[in-house]
Structure formats: C-alpha cells, structure tokens
Design a protein around this motif. Structure first.
Motif, mmCIF file in Angstrom:
data_model
loop_
_atom_site.group_PDB
_atom_site.id
_atom_site.type_symbol
_atom_site.label_atom_id
_atom_site.label_comp_id
_atom_site.label_asym_id
_atom_site.label_seq_id
_atom_site.Cartn_x
_atom_site.Cartn_y
_atom_site.Cartn_z
ATOM 1 N N ALA A 133 0.833 -1.212 0.000
ATOM 2 C CA ALA A 133 0.000 0.000 0.000
ATOM 3 C C ALA A 133 0.864 1.258 0.000
ATOM 4 O O ALA A 133 0.633 2.178 -0.788
ATOM 5 C CB ALA A 133 -0.939 -0.011 1.196
ATOM 6 N N ALA A 140 -4.995 1.449 -9.337
ATOM 7 C CA ALA A 140 -6.303 1.937 -8.873
ATOM 8 C C ALA A 140 -7.447 1.030 -9.300
ATOM 9 O O ALA A 140 -8.471 0.964 -8.617
ATOM 10 C CB ALA A 140 -6.546 3.355 -9.382
ATOM 11 N N PRO A 159 -5.752 1.699 4.943
ATOM 12 C CA PRO A 159 -6.408 2.926 4.467
ATOM 13 C C PRO A 159 -6.578 2.917 2.941
ATOM 14 O O PRO A 159 -5.664 2.536 2.217
ATOM 15 C CB PRO A 159 -5.441 4.039 4.903
ATOM 16 C CG PRO A 159 -4.678 3.448 6.037
ATOM 17 C CD PRO A 159 -4.563 1.984 5.738
ATOM 18 N N ASN A 160 -7.756 3.296 2.490
ATOM 19 C CA ASN A 160 -8.097 3.387 1.065
ATOM 20 C C ASN A 160 -8.185 2.038 0.355
ATOM 21 O O ASN A 160 -8.160 1.995 -0.870
ATOM 22 C CB ASN A 160 -7.131 4.317 0.313
ATOM 23 C CG ASN A 160 -7.122 5.694 0.908
ATOM 24 O OD1 ASN A 160 -8.156 6.240 1.271
ATOM 25 N ND2 ASN A 160 -5.940 6.264 1.048
ATOM 26 N N TRP A 161 -8.269 0.969 1.101
ATOM 27 C CA TRP A 161 -8.491 -0.363 0.529
ATOM 28 C C TRP A 161 -9.759 -0.927 1.157
ATOM 29 O O TRP A 161 -10.064 -0.642 2.319
ATOM 30 C CB TRP A 161 -7.353 -1.316 0.846
ATOM 31 C CG TRP A 161 -6.098 -1.136 0.058
ATOM 32 C CD1 TRP A 161 -5.676 -0.026 -0.608
ATOM 33 C CD2 TRP A 161 -5.074 -2.113 -0.108
ATOM 34 N NE1 TRP A 161 -4.460 -0.254 -1.174
ATOM 35 C CE2 TRP A 161 -4.056 -1.528 -0.885
ATOM 36 C CE3 TRP A 161 -4.911 -3.420 0.334
ATOM 37 C CZ2 TRP A 161 -2.898 -2.213 -1.242
ATOM 38 C CZ3 TRP A 161 -3.757 -4.094 -0.016
ATOM 39 C CH2 TRP A 161 -2.773 -3.495 -0.805
ATOM 40 N N GLU A 162 -10.464 -1.762 0.387
ATOM 41 C CA GLU A 162 -11.634 -2.452 0.937
ATOM 42 C C GLU A 162 -11.633 -3.901 0.482
ATOM 43 O O GLU A 162 -11.093 -4.236 -0.571
ATOM 44 C CB GLU A 162 -12.930 -1.768 0.485
ATOM 45 C CG GLU A 162 -13.235 -1.941 -0.987
ATOM 46 C CD GLU A 162 -14.544 -1.292 -1.410
ATOM 47 O OE1 GLU A 162 -15.226 -0.680 -0.576
ATOM 48 O OE2 GLU A 162 -14.874 -1.415 -2.599
ATOM 49 N N VAL A 179 -8.508 -0.974 -4.224
ATOM 50 C CA VAL A 179 -8.334 0.413 -3.813
ATOM 51 C C VAL A 179 -9.680 1.130 -3.950
ATOM 52 O O VAL A 179 -10.416 0.898 -4.903
ATOM 53 C CB VAL A 179 -7.284 1.104 -4.717
ATOM 54 C CG1 VAL A 179 -7.138 2.579 -4.359
ATOM 55 C CG2 VAL A 179 -5.941 0.399 -4.602
ATOM 56 N N VAL A 180 -9.996 1.972 -2.977
ATOM 57 C CA VAL A 180 -11.201 2.793 -3.059
ATOM 58 C C VAL A 180 -10.778 4.256 -3.117
ATOM 59 O O VAL A 180 -9.758 4.644 -2.575
ATOM 60 C CB VAL A 180 -12.173 2.561 -1.867
ATOM 61 C CG1 VAL A 180 -12.753 1.174 -1.924
ATOM 62 C CG2 VAL A 180 -11.478 2.787 -0.538
ATOM 63 N N ASP A 181 -11.593 5.062 -3.771
ATOM 64 C CA ASP A 181 -11.277 6.487 -3.909
ATOM 65 C C ASP A 181 -11.592 7.249 -2.649
ATOM 66 O O ASP A 181 -12.471 7.034 -1.935
ATOM 67 C CB ASP A 181 -12.062 7.097 -5.072
ATOM 68 C CG ASP A 181 -11.596 6.496 -6.395
ATOM 69 O OD1 ASP A 181 -10.413 6.154 -6.509
ATOM 70 O OD2 ASP A 181 -12.447 6.382 -7.303
#
Length: 181
Positions: A133, A140, A159-162, A179-181
C-alpha cells in the motif's frame, strides 16, 4: 511433486516441504474470478514459492510478471519455469530476498493483479500489505488476493483499501482487496 498448470503444462517444483504450492482448486478459482483480466496485465507474485501463480498468469497472457521469494532454490526453479513459459513479448523478473525490504524497490511500478501467499503461520501479512500500500504497487483498478488459513485470519485494515470478496476452499481462504477512492 508433479504440478501442472493451464494447458496441462508441467512445472518443476522443489522437493520436500520448503514450499507449499497453491492447490489446483484454489489456482483455478483465482483465475476464474479474474477471468478476462489477466491478458495484458501486470502481475506480482509475493512469496512466490514454486511460482505457479505467476506461471499461470504468463500462460494466460499477462504482459509482465514479477515474483518475490526468500529462497534461493525456489527462485532458481521459478526462473526456469517462467523462462520455459514466457513468450518473447512477455517480461518477467524474479527477486530473491526479504519481501518487506524488496517491495519498496518496486515503488513507481504498479500491478493490476497481486497474489500474496506467505506461510500461514508467518508474521508477514500486515507488514507486506502495508509495504504494498505505501509503495503504491496496486493499480487503482487492480485487486490483490491474499491466501490464508480461514481459522486464523483477522482481516487487515488498510487505508483506502476495501475487501471486495472472500472465498473459502476447505483449509484455504482468499480475501480480495481493491483500492477505493
């Protein structure tokens, strides 16, 4: 041990229990889940072992495959297997050493698909995922699949991953992140 991948192609493996190759059932499941997303992709195989996942990606048209493993013997087998499978247009690289130290060296590169399969009882999960990460290695629009024991798994919070899917195949489980925005 005899190991065959896509197209009934044989792979060389290490004798003994130094590596635990991903089972045919799990390998097939991963490539079914990612069907249509392998051709032309950039693939990272972390704790590659025999390199069967990267070999499978090469056979299915990945444009670039990078494998990391700490074992000199495993890296020699991976190099030989991938060299036998890769076409002239495909690029591959085998890196030997401590995965947590090697991942930052890939910084600036991105991968569409990452497969991470450490020894289940290792303490590698959190530091490796954090290194991936922090180095921005996951594209992305990419996904990472983490192989683990379903009984001993605590989902990682990055953070920023789901988590986008979880699958269990007997005593092997896969957790997929994106990855999430």
């Amino acid at each position: 041990m005899s190991l065959r991948i896509y197209g009934n192609r044989p792979l060389k493996t290490l004798p003994g229990k130094e590596t635990r190759p991903t089972s045919a059932r799990v390998r097939e499941a991963v490539f079914n889940i990612w069907q249509g997303k392998i051709e032309g992709c950039r693939w990272l195989d972390v704790c590659a072992g025999t390199g069967s996942m990267g070999a499978e990606a090469l056979c299915r048209g990945a444009s670039r495959v990078v494998g990391i493993d700490k074992s000199h013997r495993a890296c020699a087998i991976i190099q030989q297997n991938w060299q036998d499978l890769a076409s002239a247009e495909q690029k591959f690289q085998v890196m030997r050493g401590d995965v947590v130290q090697l991942l930052p060296k890939l910084s600036g590169q991105q991968f569409d698909r990452i497969y991470f399969d450490p020894p289940y009882a290792s303490e590698l999960y959190q530091p490796v995922i954090e290194a991936i990460a922090q180095s921005g290695l996951l594209d992305a629009n990419g996904e990472i699949a983490i192989e683990h024991n379903p009984q001993d798994w605590n989902p990682l919070v990055i953070p920023n991953w789901e988590i986008c899917r979880e699958k269990v195949y007997g005593n092997t489980a896969l957790t997929f992140y994106r990855v999430v925005d």
